[in-house]
Design an enzyme around this catalytic site. Structure first.
Site, short mmCIF file in Angstrom:
data_model
loop_
_atom_site.label_atom_id
_atom_site.label_comp_id
_atom_site.label_asym_id
_atom_site.label_seq_id
_atom_site.Cartn_x
_atom_site.Cartn_y
_atom_site.Cartn_z
N THR A 250 51.08 35.45 30.31
CA THR A 250 50.92 34.46 31.37
C THR A 250 50.28 33.22 30.77
O THR A 250 49.95 33.18 29.59
CB THR A 250 50.00 35.00 32.49
OG1 THR A 250 48.65 35.09 32.00
CG2 THR A 250 50.46 36.37 32.97
N ASP B 211 49.50 29.30 46.28
CA ASP B 211 49.12 28.76 44.98
C ASP B 211 48.58 27.36 45.19
O ASP B 211 49.23 26.53 45.83
CB ASP B 211 50.30 28.74 44.01
CG ASP B 211 49.83 28.71 42.55
OD1 ASP B 211 49.19 27.73 42.16
OD2 ASP B 211 50.11 29.69 41.83
N LEU C 27 52.07 36.37 36.66
CA LEU C 27 52.05 37.65 37.36
C LEU C 27 52.27 37.48 38.86
O LEU C 27 53.01 38.26 39.48
CB LEU C 27 50.72 38.36 37.11
CG LEU C 27 50.55 39.03 35.75
CD1 LEU C 27 49.08 39.36 35.51
CD2 LEU C 27 51.41 40.29 35.65
N ASP D 86 43.14 26.55 49.37
CA ASP D 86 42.18 27.06 48.40
C ASP D 86 41.56 28.34 48.94
O ASP D 86 40.70 28.30 49.83
CB ASP D 86 41.09 26.00 48.15
CG ASP D 86 40.08 26.43 47.10
OD1 ASP D 86 40.16 27.57 46.61
OD2 ASP D 86 39.20 25.60 46.78
N ILE D 87 41.97 29.48 48.41
CA ILE D 87 41.54 30.76 48.95
C ILE D 87 40.11 31.11 48.55
O ILE D 87 39.58 32.13 48.98
CB ILE D 87 42.51 31.90 48.55
CG1 ILE D 87 42.89 31.87 47.08
CG2 ILE D 87 43.78 31.80 49.40
CD1 ILE D 87 41.88 32.46 46.15
N TYR E 136 34.59 35.24 32.75
CA TYR E 136 35.79 35.96 33.20
C TYR E 136 35.55 37.46 33.26
O TYR E 136 35.92 38.14 34.22
CB TYR E 136 36.93 35.63 32.24
CG TYR E 136 38.24 36.30 32.53
CD1 TYR E 136 39.03 35.91 33.60
CD2 TYR E 136 38.72 37.31 31.69
CE1 TYR E 136 40.26 36.51 33.85
CE2 TYR E 136 39.94 37.92 31.93
CZ TYR E 136 40.70 37.51 33.01
OH TYR E 136 41.91 38.12 33.25
N ASN F 44 45.42 37.71 43.35
CA ASN F 44 45.83 37.51 41.96
C ASN F 44 45.36 36.18 41.36
O ASN F 44 45.33 36.04 40.15
CB ASN F 44 47.37 37.58 41.90
CG ASN F 44 47.94 37.16 40.57
OD1 ASN F 44 47.88 37.90 39.60
ND2 ASN F 44 48.47 35.93 40.51
N LYS G 213 35.75 39.78 36.61
CA LYS G 213 36.71 40.87 36.71
C LYS G 213 36.01 42.22 36.88
O LYS G 213 36.55 43.12 37.54
CB LYS G 213 37.61 40.88 35.47
CG LYS G 213 38.59 39.71 35.42
CD LYS G 213 39.46 39.65 36.65
CE LYS G 213 40.61 38.67 36.50
NZ LYS G 213 41.42 38.57 37.74
#
Length: 303
Positions: A205, A38, A19, A73-74, A171, A100, A175
Site C-alpha cells: 500500500t 476517504d 487495502l 473526517d472520521i 504507529y 481502515n 495499532k
C-alpha cells in the site's frame, strides 16, 4: 462470486486506496452496498487534490454495484456520525463497519515531534473509536427496539501493533491500542448482536511500498503475495453473516496465509505468599523468564 453479502450495507473508512479500496470492491462484488469513506489526504495526512472515495464509488457502480462516496473526517465526532448517517439515509441500514483509515509519520522516538505523535494516534485510534461508537449506538437502538442486527465491525491493526516496529513508535502504539479497543468492543457489544474483530494485514500500500519496496514489489509472474486484494476476502468473511460466533479475535493476513494471533496470557508464575525483597527478585524473575517463550523480534530491529 458467492454473493455472501447480498443485501448488506457496508461502510469502509480509508476506502479510496490500497487495502480500503480492495475491501470496498470485494464487498461490492459479494452483493453489498458500500459507503466508501476517504478524506483524500496524502500519505502524511495532509490534504490531497483528488477524491479517491468518489473514484472507487464510480468504479463499483460501473461494475453494476451500488456505492456512495463519503469524504468526511472520521476522526471527528461529526465526521464519524455523518458516515453512519450517510449509510442510513442512502440505504436505510448499516450492517458492517470496516475501520481502515490511516497514515504514517515515521520517526525514531528521540526525533518524533508531539504533533506527529498526536496526528497518527488521532487518525488511527480515534478514527477507529468514533465510527465504532456511532455505529454501535445505532445498533444498540435497533436491538433495544427488538430488531437485533447481524452487525460486524472489522478493525485494522498491524504487525507493528503486535510486535512493535523501529521508527514507528506512534504507529505501533496506535495499532496496539486498536487491539485493546477491539477486545473491549467485542465484550460490550455482543449483547446487541455486534461482532468485533481485527486484522493485522501485510500488503503493498502507500504506507508500505516505500519502507518495504523491495520485499513487497510485485513479481514478474505468478502469485503476487503482497497485493492488497489478498487480504480482502478475510475482511469480507468477517463482515458477513457467515462469521457468526467469531468475535474478539485478531487475524494476521498476508498473501494466502491467515493466522489467528494469540495475545497476552499468563505464562510462568511464582508466588512467595509475602512481599518480595529486591535482592530475591533477581533469581526469581530470571527463573520465570527462562521458562517463558521468547517474544518475537520487533520489526526493523537487529535481533
Amino acid at each position: 462470486m458467492s454473493r455472501s453479502c447480498e443485501g448488506r450495507v457496508v461502510a469502509v473508512t480509508g476506502g479510496g486506496r490500497g487495502l480500503g479500496r480492495a475491501h470496498a470492491l470485494a464487498f461490492a462484488s459479494e452483493g453489498a452496498r458500500v459507503v466508501v469513506n476517504d478524506l483524500g489526504v496524502g500519505l502524511d495526512g495532509l490534504p490531497g487534490a483528488d477524491s479517491p472515495a468518489a473514484r472507487v464509488a464510480d468504479e463499483i457502480r460501473a461494475a453494476g454495484g451500488e456505492a456512495v462516496a463519503h469524504a468526511g473526517d472520521i476522526a471527528t465526532s461529526e465526521g464519524a456520525a455523518s458516515l453512519i448517517r450517510t449509510a442510513l439515509e442512502t440505504y436505510g441500514r448499516l450492517d458492517t463497519l470496516v475501520n481502515n483509515a490511516g497514515f504514517l509519520r515515521d520517526r525514531m522516538l528521540v526525533n518524533l515531534d508531539e504533533d506527529d505523535w498526536d496526528a497518527v494516534l488521532r487518525v488511527h485510534l480515534k478514527g477507529h473509536f468514533l465510527p465504532l461508537k456511532h455505529a454501535a449506538a445505532h445498533w444498540r437502538t435497533e436491538a433495544k427496539a427488538g430488531r437485533t442486527p447481524v452487525a460486524r465491525i472489522v478493525n485494522t491493526s498491524s504487525g507493528a501493533g503486535l510486535l512493535g516496529s523501529v521508527g514507528q513508535g506512534n504507529y505501533s502504539a496506535a495499532k496496539a491500542g486498536i487491539v485493546g479497543l477491539t477486545l473491549v468492543a467485542a465484550a460490550e457489544l455482543r449483547r446487541y448482536g455486534v461482532q468485533v474483530n481485527a486484522i493485522a494485514p501485510a500488503a503493498r500500500t502507500r504506507m508500505t511500498e516505500r519502507t518495504f519496496a523491495e520485499a513487497m514489489a510485485a513479481p514478474d509472474g505468478g502469485f503476487d503475495a503482497m497485493a492488497p486484494e489478498n487480504v480482502a476476502p478475510l475482511v469480507v468473511w468477517l463482515g458477513s453473516a457467515a462469521s457468526a460466533g467469531v468475535t474478539g479475535r485478531v487475524f494476521e493476513a498476508e498473501g494466502g496465509r491467515i493466522t489467528v494471533m494469540e495475545g497476552w496470557r499468563a505464562g510462568p508464575t511464582v508466588d512467595k505468599g509475602a512481599r518480595w525483597g529486591v535482592a530475591e527478585l533477581d533469581e526469581a524473575v530470571r527463573g520465570l523468564l527462562a521458562g517463558s517463550d521468547v517474544p518475537g523480534p520487533v520489526y526493523g530491529s537487529q535481533t
